[in-house]
Write a protein that holds these residues in place. Sequence first.
Motif, PDB file in Angstrom:
ATOM      1  N   ALA A 106      12.575   1.783   1.402  1.00  0.00           N
ATOM      2  CA  ALA A 106      12.470   0.919   0.227  1.00  0.00           C
ATOM      3  C   ALA A 106      11.089   0.282   0.139  1.00  0.00           C
ATOM      4  O   ALA A 106      10.494   0.181  -0.950  1.00  0.00           O
ATOM      5  N   GLN A 107      10.558  -0.149   1.281  1.00  0.00           N
ATOM      6  CA  GLN A 107       9.226  -0.756   1.300  1.00  0.00           C
ATOM      7  C   GLN A 107       8.164   0.251   0.898  1.00  0.00           C
ATOM      8  O   GLN A 107       7.230  -0.062   0.144  1.00  0.00           O
ATOM      9  N   THR A 108       8.311   1.495   1.361  1.00  0.00           N
ATOM     10  CA  THR A 108       7.354   2.550   1.007  1.00  0.00           C
ATOM     11  C   THR A 108       7.397   2.835  -0.482  1.00  0.00           C
ATOM     12  O   THR A 108       6.347   3.020  -1.129  1.00  0.00           O
ATOM     13  N   ALA A 109       8.623   2.861  -1.041  1.00  0.00           N
ATOM     14  CA  ALA A 109       8.745   3.095  -2.485  1.00  0.00           C
ATOM     15  C   ALA A 109       8.121   1.952  -3.272  1.00  0.00           C
ATOM     16  O   ALA A 109       7.453   2.176  -4.294  1.00  0.00           O
ATOM     17  N   ALA A 110       8.335   0.728  -2.811  1.00  0.00           N
ATOM     18  CA  ALA A 110       7.757  -0.432  -3.494  1.00  0.00           C
ATOM     19  C   ALA A 110       6.238  -0.397  -3.424  1.00  0.00           C
ATOM     20  O   ALA A 110       5.545  -0.655  -4.423  1.00  0.00           O
ATOM     21  N   ASP A 111       5.685  -0.061  -2.265  1.00  0.00           N
ATOM     22  CA  ASP A 111       4.223   0.029  -2.121  1.00  0.00           C
ATOM     23  C   ASP A 111       3.659   1.122  -3.019  1.00  0.00           C
ATOM     24  O   ASP A 111       2.586   0.955  -3.613  1.00  0.00           O
ATOM     25  N   ALA A 112       4.401   2.230  -3.116  1.00  0.00           N
ATOM     26  CA  ALA A 112       3.940   3.325  -3.974  1.00  0.00           C
ATOM     27  C   ALA A 112       3.938   2.893  -5.434  1.00  0.00           C
ATOM     28  O   ALA A 112       3.046   3.244  -6.218  1.00  0.00           O
ATOM     29  N   GLY A 113       4.952   2.079  -5.848  1.00  0.00           N
ATOM     30  CA  GLY A 113       5.027   1.594  -7.202  1.00  0.00           C
ATOM     31  C   GLY A 113       3.863   0.645  -7.526  1.00  0.00           C
ATOM     32  O   GLY A 113       3.253   0.715  -8.587  1.00  0.00           O
ATOM     33  N   VAL A 114       3.568  -0.225  -6.581  1.00  0.00           N
ATOM     34  CA  VAL A 114       2.448  -1.150  -6.759  1.00  0.00           C
ATOM     35  C   VAL A 114       1.140  -0.375  -6.876  1.00  0.00           C
ATOM     36  O   VAL A 114       0.293  -0.668  -7.746  1.00  0.00           O
ATOM     37  N   ALA A 115       0.973   0.633  -5.996  1.00  0.00           N
ATOM     38  CA  ALA A 115      -0.254   1.435  -6.045  1.00  0.00           C
ATOM     39  C   ALA A 115      -0.374   2.170  -7.354  1.00  0.00           C
ATOM     40  O   ALA A 115      -1.481   2.285  -7.938  1.00  0.00           O
ATOM     41  N   ALA A 116       0.751   2.648  -7.890  1.00  0.00           N
ATOM     42  CA  ALA A 116       0.715   3.379  -9.155  1.00  0.00           C
ATOM     43  C   ALA A 116       0.333   2.464 -10.302  1.00  0.00           C
ATOM     44  O   ALA A 116      -0.434   2.822 -11.194  1.00  0.00           O
ATOM     45  N   ARG A 117       0.888   1.239 -10.288  1.00  0.00           N
ATOM     46  CA  ARG A 117       0.562   0.289 -11.352  1.00  0.00           C
ATOM     47  C   ARG A 117      -0.906  -0.104 -11.285  1.00  0.00           C
ATOM     48  O   ARG A 117      -1.565  -0.236 -12.324  1.00  0.00           O
ATOM     49  N   ARG A 118      -1.415  -0.301 -10.088  1.00  0.00           N
ATOM     50  CA  ARG A 118      -2.825  -0.652  -9.942  1.00  0.00           C
ATOM     51  C   ARG A 118      -3.712   0.482 -10.452  1.00  0.00           C
ATOM     52  O   ARG A 118      -4.730   0.263 -11.095  1.00  0.00           O
TER      53      ARG A 118
END
Length: 234
Positions: free
Chosen positions: A217-229
Motif C-alpha cells: 500500500a505504501q509503495t502504491a501511495a508513493d507511486a501515486g504521489v510521484a505520478a502527480r508530481r
Amino acid sequence: MFQGLIAYLDSIRARDPAPRSRWEILLYPGAWALFFHRIAHWLFEAKLYFLARLVNHISRFLTAIDIHPGATIGKNFFIDHGFTVIGETVEIGDNVTIYQCVTLGGTNPTNGKGGKRHPTIRDNVIIGSGAQIIGPITVGDRARIGANAVVTDDVPEGATMIGLKARSTLVPAEDWIKEFIPYGTPCDDPCQPSRDCVEKLDAELKALREEFEALKAQTAADAGVAARRSGTDD
C-alpha cells in the motif's frame, strides 16, 4: 500361585477397559499365549528344543501369536488382541504392553551364527499396533512406541517414538507421561511442543502478510504521489 494369577489379571484390567470381569481375560489370546510360552520357555531352558517348538506351534495355532520359546519375558506382560511375532533373543521386562500386529524382529548376523539379534524391551513400555522393532537394540523404561512406527535404533528412557523411520516427539524425558497410554500413541499433551511451533509459525506468517500488505500500500501511495508530481512538472 492363585494370588499371582489374580494380580496378573488385575494388571490387564488396569490397562484394558473392555473386560467386565477377570473371567473374560482368561479367554484373551494374549493371556493364553503367555501361558503356553512359560511352558515352552521352561522346555527350551531344559534343552528340550523339539518339545518347546511343539508347544510354540500349538500356541501359535490357537492364539495367532508367535513367541519363540527362547524369548525371555517378565511379569504382567500383556498382548492385546494378537498377530504378534516375538523373536528368540528378545528380552522383555515387567509391565510391558503390546498391541496387535507388532514384530520384535531380529537381524541376520553377518557371521551366520546366532547371538543377540532381537530387541530388549525394558519395564513399563507400551508398543502400539503395527509397530516394528528390529535388531539388538534397547527400548528404555517407560518408552512409548507409536502405532506403525519402525524402530531400528536405541530408544531413550521415557521417549515417545512415532513415524517411519521412528523419530522422537521431542518431549523431554523428564516430562514423560506417567499414566497408561493406549496403543502407545499420544493424541494430546506430548505433541504440544509441535503445536506450539505451528502456532508460532502461523503468527509469524500473519505478521509478514500484514507487513507485506502495508508495504504494498505504501509503495502504491508513493507511486501515486510521484505520478502527480510528474504531471505537475509537465
